[in-house]
Motif scaffolding. Structure first.
Motif, mmCIF file in Angstrom:
data_model
loop_
_atom_site.group_PDB
_atom_site.id
_atom_site.type_symbol
_atom_site.label_atom_id
_atom_site.label_comp_id
_atom_site.label_asym_id
_atom_site.label_seq_id
_atom_site.Cartn_x
_atom_site.Cartn_y
_atom_site.Cartn_z
ATOM 1 N N TYR A 18 -32.893 -15.493 -1.450
ATOM 2 C CA TYR A 18 -32.251 -16.454 -2.347
ATOM 3 C C TYR A 18 -33.291 -17.178 -3.192
ATOM 4 N N TYR A 19 -34.360 -17.593 -2.542
ATOM 5 C CA TYR A 19 -35.430 -18.314 -3.245
ATOM 6 C C TYR A 19 -36.023 -17.466 -4.374
ATOM 7 N N LEU A 20 -36.259 -16.192 -4.088
ATOM 8 C CA LEU A 20 -36.810 -15.297 -5.115
ATOM 9 C C LEU A 20 -35.858 -15.190 -6.301
ATOM 10 N N TYR A 21 -34.573 -14.973 -6.024
ATOM 11 C CA TYR A 21 -33.598 -14.841 -7.104
ATOM 12 C C TYR A 21 -33.529 -16.122 -7.942
ATOM 13 N N SER A 22 -33.613 -17.265 -7.285
ATOM 14 C CA SER A 22 -33.545 -18.523 -8.037
ATOM 15 C C SER A 22 -34.797 -18.726 -8.890
ATOM 16 N N ILE A 70 -38.733 -0.143 2.138
ATOM 17 C CA ILE A 70 -39.936 -0.316 1.309
ATOM 18 C C ILE A 70 -39.551 -0.279 -0.170
ATOM 19 N N LEU A 71 -38.687 0.654 -0.534
ATOM 20 C CA LEU A 71 -38.212 0.720 -1.923
ATOM 21 C C LEU A 71 -37.476 -0.559 -2.309
ATOM 22 N N SER A 72 -36.674 -1.072 -1.398
ATOM 23 C CA SER A 72 -35.960 -2.324 -1.652
ATOM 24 C C SER A 72 -36.945 -3.468 -1.875
ATOM 25 N N CYS A 73 -38.019 -3.489 -1.097
ATOM 26 C CA CYS A 73 -39.043 -4.543 -1.255
ATOM 27 C C CYS A 73 -39.778 -4.413 -2.585
ATOM 28 N N ILE A 74 -40.106 -3.194 -2.954
ATOM 29 C CA ILE A 74 -40.842 -2.963 -4.201
ATOM 30 C C ILE A 74 -40.028 -3.417 -5.418
ATOM 31 N N THR A 75 -38.730 -3.170 -5.380
ATOM 32 C CA THR A 75 -37.884 -3.535 -6.515
ATOM 33 C C THR A 75 -37.767 -5.039 -6.698
ATOM 34 N N LYS A 76 -38.151 -5.811 -5.699
ATOM 35 C CA LYS A 76 -38.092 -7.275 -5.813
ATOM 36 C C LYS A 76 -39.098 -7.809 -6.832
ATOM 37 N N HIS A 77 -40.033 -6.984 -7.267
ATOM 38 C CA HIS A 77 -40.996 -7.410 -8.278
ATOM 39 C C HIS A 77 -40.364 -7.498 -9.664
ATOM 40 N N SER A 78 -39.210 -6.886 -9.829
ATOM 41 C CA SER A 78 -38.552 -6.897 -11.129
ATOM 42 C C SER A 78 -37.562 -8.057 -11.206
ATOM 43 N N PRO A 79 -37.605 -8.822 -12.297
ATOM 44 C CA PRO A 79 -36.616 -9.881 -12.484
ATOM 45 C C PRO A 79 -35.324 -9.372 -13.139
ATOM 46 N N GLU A 80 -35.237 -8.064 -13.357
ATOM 47 C CA GLU A 80 -34.048 -7.467 -13.974
ATOM 48 C C GLU A 80 -32.880 -7.448 -12.982
ATOM 49 N N TYR A 81 -31.743 -7.939 -13.417
ATOM 50 C CA TYR A 81 -30.568 -8.032 -12.558
ATOM 51 C C TYR A 81 -30.153 -6.663 -12.012
ATOM 52 N N SER A 160 -49.873 -19.967 -1.169
ATOM 53 C CA SER A 160 -49.324 -19.998 -2.532
ATOM 54 C C SER A 160 -49.367 -18.632 -3.217
ATOM 55 N N LEU A 161 -48.944 -17.590 -2.498
ATOM 56 C CA LEU A 161 -48.957 -16.242 -3.053
ATOM 57 C C LEU A 161 -47.682 -15.902 -3.827
ATOM 58 N N GLY A 162 -46.736 -16.812 -3.864
ATOM 59 C CA GLY A 162 -45.514 -16.601 -4.631
ATOM 60 C C GLY A 162 -44.376 -16.062 -3.788
ATOM 61 N N PRO A 163 -43.168 -16.136 -4.337
ATOM 62 C CA PRO A 163 -41.980 -15.769 -3.567
ATOM 63 C C PRO A 163 -41.831 -14.274 -3.291
ATOM 64 N N VAL A 164 -42.604 -13.437 -3.957
ATOM 65 C CA VAL A 164 -42.500 -11.999 -3.703
ATOM 66 C C VAL A 164 -43.456 -11.554 -2.582
ATOM 67 N N ALA A 165 -44.362 -12.433 -2.167
ATOM 68 C CA ALA A 165 -45.352 -12.099 -1.136
ATOM 69 C C ALA A 165 -44.718 -11.655 0.188
ATOM 70 N N PRO A 166 -43.653 -12.299 0.668
ATOM 71 C CA PRO A 166 -43.056 -11.820 1.917
ATOM 72 C C PRO A 166 -42.500 -10.396 1.806
ATOM 73 N N PHE A 167 -42.053 -10.025 0.627
ATOM 74 C CA PHE A 167 -41.521 -8.678 0.427
ATOM 75 C C PHE A 167 -42.655 -7.647 0.442
ATOM 76 N N ASP A 168 -43.789 -8.014 -0.129
ATOM 77 C CA ASP A 168 -44.961 -7.130 -0.083
ATOM 78 C C ASP A 168 -45.461 -6.982 1.355
ATOM 79 N N ALA A 169 -45.508 -8.097 2.069
ATOM 80 C CA ALA A 169 -45.934 -8.045 3.471
ATOM 81 C C ALA A 169 -44.935 -7.229 4.296
ATOM 82 N N ALA A 170 -43.651 -7.403 4.011
ATOM 83 C CA ALA A 170 -42.626 -6.635 4.731
ATOM 84 C C ALA A 170 -42.814 -5.142 4.494
ATOM 85 N N ALA A 171 -43.120 -4.767 3.257
ATOM 86 C CA ALA A 171 -43.357 -3.350 2.954
ATOM 87 C C ALA A 171 -44.537 -2.815 3.766
ATOM 88 N N CYS A 172 -45.559 -3.636 3.933
ATOM 89 C CA CYS A 172 -46.714 -3.225 4.751
ATOM 90 C C CYS A 172 -46.315 -3.055 6.214
#
Length: 183
Positions: A18-22, A70-81, A160-172
């Motif tokens: 939710y935080y990332l989307y906001s 992992i693909l789901s996590c990678i796509t979180k880098h895009s702000p495209e709906y 302070s790595l930003g809201p996408v950092a947990p998704f990158d860590a999750a992919a790892c």
């Protein structure tokens, strides 16, 4: 261990969706639609995915979980709906796999051993399976969730790595879990 890494990948990103989307500027309505797409995807594809896991290789279904997530996590880098919508659909599929493939793989492997052991050992094997599931609930849904949440706080708030950092860590974590599963 592979399942714990996979579960950690799931727990790590959950609080930050939710935080990332906001932060991408989406309002409650758009974010709600994204969440509904994820839950709907799990409902829609859940039966199909679980059936395929039973017909195909359960281990392969666990690997598919890791790759899809992992693909789901990678796509979180895009702000495209639209990209985020695809991400939520993938996330729904992975939820179905997470809560079926790993457990059915364990039970199937345990059932294979039941045919090899003597009747006296069957009681021990069934007890072992029960103990394994008990520990999985405590470790997987308890301890791993807490540690993942703390790690997410470390990444986003303290470093302070930003809201996408947990998704990158999750992919790892998911990649490590997949390597363990494959080995």
């Amino acid at each position: 261990m592979g399942v714990h890494m996979s579960i950690a990948g799931d727990w790590l990103q959950g609080p930050y969706v939710y935080y990332l989307y906001s932060t991408y500027g989406f309002g409650k309505g758009d974010i709600g639609q994204l969440f509904i797409a994820g839950f709907g995807s799990s409902m829609l594809f859940g039966t199909i995915v679980r059936s395929l896991a039973d017909k195909q290789c359960r281990r392969r279904a666990c690997v598919t979980y890791c790759i899809t997530y992992i693909l789901s996590c990678i796509t979180k880098h895009s702000p495209e709906y639209r990209v985020l919508m695809v991400s939520r659909v993938l996330g729904g599929i992975t939820t179905s796999l997470l809560f079926s493939a790993f457990e059915s793989w364990l039970v199937a492997e345990d059932n294979k051993t039941l045919y090899v052991v003597t009747p006296c050992q069957r009681d021990f094997e069934q007890q072992w399976l029960s103990l394994t599931f008990s520990k999985a609930i405590f470790l997987g849904n308890g301890l791993v969730a807490i540690l993942s949440g703390l790690f997410g706080i470390l990444l986003v708030d303290l470093l302070s790595l930003g809201p996408v950092a947990p998704f990158d860590a999750a992919a790892c974590f998911l990649a490590i879990g997949m390597a363990i599963i494959l080995s």
